[in-house]
Design an enzyme around this catalytic site. Structure first.
Site, short mmCIF file in Angstrom:
data_model
loop_
_atom_site.label_atom_id
_atom_site.label_comp_id
_atom_site.label_asym_id
_atom_site.label_seq_id
_atom_site.Cartn_x
_atom_site.Cartn_y
_atom_site.Cartn_z
N TYR A 97 0.84 -1.21 0.00
CA TYR A 97 0.00 0.00 0.00
C TYR A 97 0.87 1.26 0.00
CZ TYR A 97 -3.22 3.54 1.97
OH TYR A 97 -3.95 4.68 2.22
N ASP A 129 10.08 -7.23 -3.74
CA ASP A 129 8.90 -7.58 -2.94
C ASP A 129 8.74 -9.10 -2.94
OD1 ASP A 129 6.13 -5.58 -2.23
OD2 ASP A 129 6.12 -7.74 -1.87
N SER A 142 6.93 4.32 12.57
CA SER A 142 5.51 4.49 12.89
C SER A 142 5.34 5.31 14.16
CB SER A 142 4.87 3.11 13.09
OG SER A 142 3.60 3.24 13.67
N THR A 177 3.53 4.55 16.30
CA THR A 177 3.34 3.56 17.37
C THR A 177 4.49 3.60 18.37
OG1 THR A 177 2.35 2.16 15.69
CG2 THR A 177 2.85 1.11 17.78
N TYR A 204 4.60 -5.49 17.20
CA TYR A 204 4.76 -4.69 15.98
C TYR A 204 5.48 -3.38 16.31
CZ TYR A 204 3.77 -1.12 12.59
OH TYR A 204 3.93 -0.07 11.72
N LYS A 215 9.43 -1.94 15.37
CA LYS A 215 9.78 -0.64 14.77
C LYS A 215 10.77 0.10 15.66
CE LYS A 215 7.24 -0.65 11.02
NZ LYS A 215 7.85 -0.66 9.69
N ASN A 271 -1.51 8.11 10.67
CA ASN A 271 -2.42 7.09 10.10
C ASN A 271 -2.64 7.31 8.61
OD1 ASN A 271 -2.84 7.10 13.07
ND2 ASN A 271 -4.27 5.45 12.54
N ASN A 318 -7.89 -4.59 9.73
CA ASN A 318 -7.65 -4.20 11.13
C ASN A 318 -7.93 -2.71 11.31
OD1 ASN A 318 -6.30 -6.70 12.19
ND2 ASN A 318 -4.90 -6.23 10.51
C1 WQD Z 1 -7.93 4.04 14.28
C2 WQD Z 1 -9.10 4.35 15.20
C3 WQD Z 1 -9.64 2.55 16.69
C4 WQD Z 1 -11.00 -0.20 13.54
C5 WQD Z 1 -2.63 1.33 13.59
C6 WQD Z 1 -1.24 0.90 13.97
C7 WQD Z 1 -0.26 1.95 13.52
C8 WQD Z 1 -0.45 2.24 12.05
C9 WQD Z 1 -1.89 2.60 11.73
C10 WQD Z 1 1.25 1.04 10.86
C11 WQD Z 1 -8.88 3.87 16.63
C12 WQD Z 1 -10.80 2.82 15.72
C13 WQD Z 1 -10.50 0.91 14.20
C14 WQD Z 1 -12.34 -0.60 13.74
C15 WQD Z 1 -12.64 1.26 15.25
N1 WQD Z 1 -0.04 1.14 11.25
N2 WQD Z 1 -11.31 1.61 15.03
N3 WQD Z 1 -13.12 0.14 14.60
O1 WQD Z 1 -4.75 1.67 15.80
O2 WQD Z 1 -4.45 4.17 15.29
O3 WQD Z 1 -2.92 2.52 14.28
O4 WQD Z 1 -2.70 1.53 12.22
O5 WQD Z 1 2.16 1.78 11.08
O6 WQD Z 1 1.02 1.45 13.77
O7 WQD Z 1 -1.18 0.78 15.36
O8 WQD Z 1 -5.27 2.63 13.50
O9 WQD Z 1 -7.12 2.34 11.95
O10 WQD Z 1 -6.62 0.48 13.60
O11 WQD Z 1 -7.64 2.64 14.40
O12 WQD Z 1 -13.36 1.90 16.02
O13 WQD Z 1 -12.88 -1.61 13.18
O14 WQD Z 1 -10.26 3.67 14.73
O15 WQD Z 1 -10.13 2.27 17.99
O16 WQD Z 1 -9.47 4.80 17.51
P1 WQD Z 1 -4.39 2.76 14.83
P2 WQD Z 1 -6.69 1.94 13.30
#
Ligand code: WQD
Length: 345
Positions: A11, A31, A124, A126, A148, A152, A183, A202
């Site tokens: 992506y 890749d 990230s 994170t 994860y 990083k 994000n 996810n």
């Molecule tokens: C965003 C918001 C959830 C899914 C993760 C990784 C981070 C980066 C980006 C790689 C939060 C809410 C989510 C759902 C929801 N990846 N949510 N229902 O957790 O901020 O970050 O992805 O680098 O490292 O940790 O992103 O999109 O999962 O969540 O309510 O089905 O959406 O609680 O508030 P996140 P996310």
């Protein structure tokens, strides 16, 4: 410059390939297609009208790397190859340390052997864990709450040690950029490339998008009792093309050798946070679709609010995110509408 893009079919990687080609660079993509497919690269060629070599292989395999560096006169590396699902990392930590940490070690050894010293690393936000305050600055404390994030953080520490060692011996060659993504969302405006998660998404936006297209019944909103404007989680969402262009700026900065310090860290965000409910409303407005959702308990490991202080990238790279929320949503929907089953459509 000729840039090796590891994970270039993914992506973020595919959008970085577009940005690099459009900036006049040449690229070589490596890749293993574990989490991506060749179609995305065919479409990068379609978007840019440029051709480029694609090597199918794994950064963990020294022979693949040696052959690649011997065959192509690489000037720099953008390293995107890695796994990125927080939940999966908790179930399969060894897979994440092998791929994300050992893979980067293998890549750095090959770079050192072939005297390639410019590295842009996909880190990230994170690594900030649950920040004491927001907006988050690059010098905030670093911690990790899952394998994860720890992978990083480990890679960042390894790369900082690489540069420190060289400064000790005075042979400072490494020029490294640690790009801390907030994000990333959205897709190239052509709708030809975009986010295509394996299985159930996810992350928030691909999940919303699959509800809107009818692939999933309803979104579960993880938590409605956070201390935020509407009780739902707040994040700093940035357009993936802004993110990609930030990488090109960092490459140009390193190539100019602007400073003696060999390791630089930049946040890539917009500096503005949106809640889950605000994201749902923005997507409905852009798509004209209703997104069914239900409130659900908080997701383990989630934090309430997170957004970037973007001043360092602005001052040093001259980079700011230029695409707003509606553009993120419109471009995301155009990709989903044109590719209901992702690249398998
Ligand atoms: C965003 C918001 C959830 C899914 C993760 C990784 C981070 C980066 C980006 C790689 C939060 C809410 C989510 C759902 C929801 N990846 N949510 N229902 O957790 O901020 O970050 O992805 O680098 O490292 O940790 O992103 O999109 O999962 O969540 O309510 O089905 O959406 O609680 O508030 P996140 P996310």
């Amino acid at each position: 410059m000729k840039v090796l893009v590891t994970g270039g079919a993914g992506y973020i990687g595919s959008h970085a390939c577009v940005a690099l080609l459009e900036a006049g660079h040449d690229i070589v993509v490596l890749d293993n297609f574990a989490n991506s497919c060749m179609t995305s690269l065919d479409r990068v060629k379609q978007i840019t009208g440029e051709d480029f070599p694609v090597v199918e292989g794994d950064v963990n395999h020294h022979r693949v790397l040696d052959s690649l560096f011997n065959s192509h006169d690489i000037d720099a590396v953008m390293h995107f190859a890695g796994y990125k699902a927080v939940g999966e990392s908790c179930e399969k930590p060894l897979l994440y340390y092998r791929n994300n940490v050992a893979g980067t070690l293998s890549l750095c050894e090959a770079m050192q052997k072939h005297q390639v010293a410019l590295l842009i690393f996909s880190s990230s936000a994170t690594v900030y864990g649950d920040p004491p305050t927001v907006p988050i600055k690059e010098d905030f404390p670093l911690t990790a709450t899952n394998p994860y994030g720890r992978s990083k953080l480990m890679v960042e520490e390894i790369l900082r040690d690489l540069v420190s060692a060289e400064q000790l011996t005075g042979s400072g060659a490494w020029q490294i950029a640690l790009m801390r993504y907030f994000n990333p969302v959205g897709a190239h405006p052509s709708g030809l490339i975009g986010e295509d998660p394996n299985g159930i998404p996810n992350n928030l936006l691909p999940y919303i998008s699959q509800v809107a297209i009818g692939r999933l019944p309803a979104l579960s909103v993880f938590g409605s009792d956070y201390p935020t404007i509407d009780g739902t989680g707040i994040r700093d969402y940035l357009h993936v093309m802004d993110l990609a262009e930030g990488h090109v700026r960092a490459l140009d900065y390193l190539a100019q050798g602007k400073s003696t310090s060999g390791c630089h860290t930049w946040n890539l965000g917009t500096g503005k946070g949106y809640s889950v409910l605000e994201m749902i409303r923005a997507f409905e407005s852009a798509s004209g679709k209703t997104v069914s959702f239900k409130m659900a308990p908080r997701r383990a490991g989630d934090i309430a609010a997170c957004w970037a202080d973007t001043s360092k990238a602005e001052n040093e790279l001259g980079w700011t995110a230029s695409r707003g929320l509606s553009e993120m949503m419109e471009d995301s929907w155009r990709w989903q509408l044109g590719n209901p089953q992702g690249y398998r459509s």
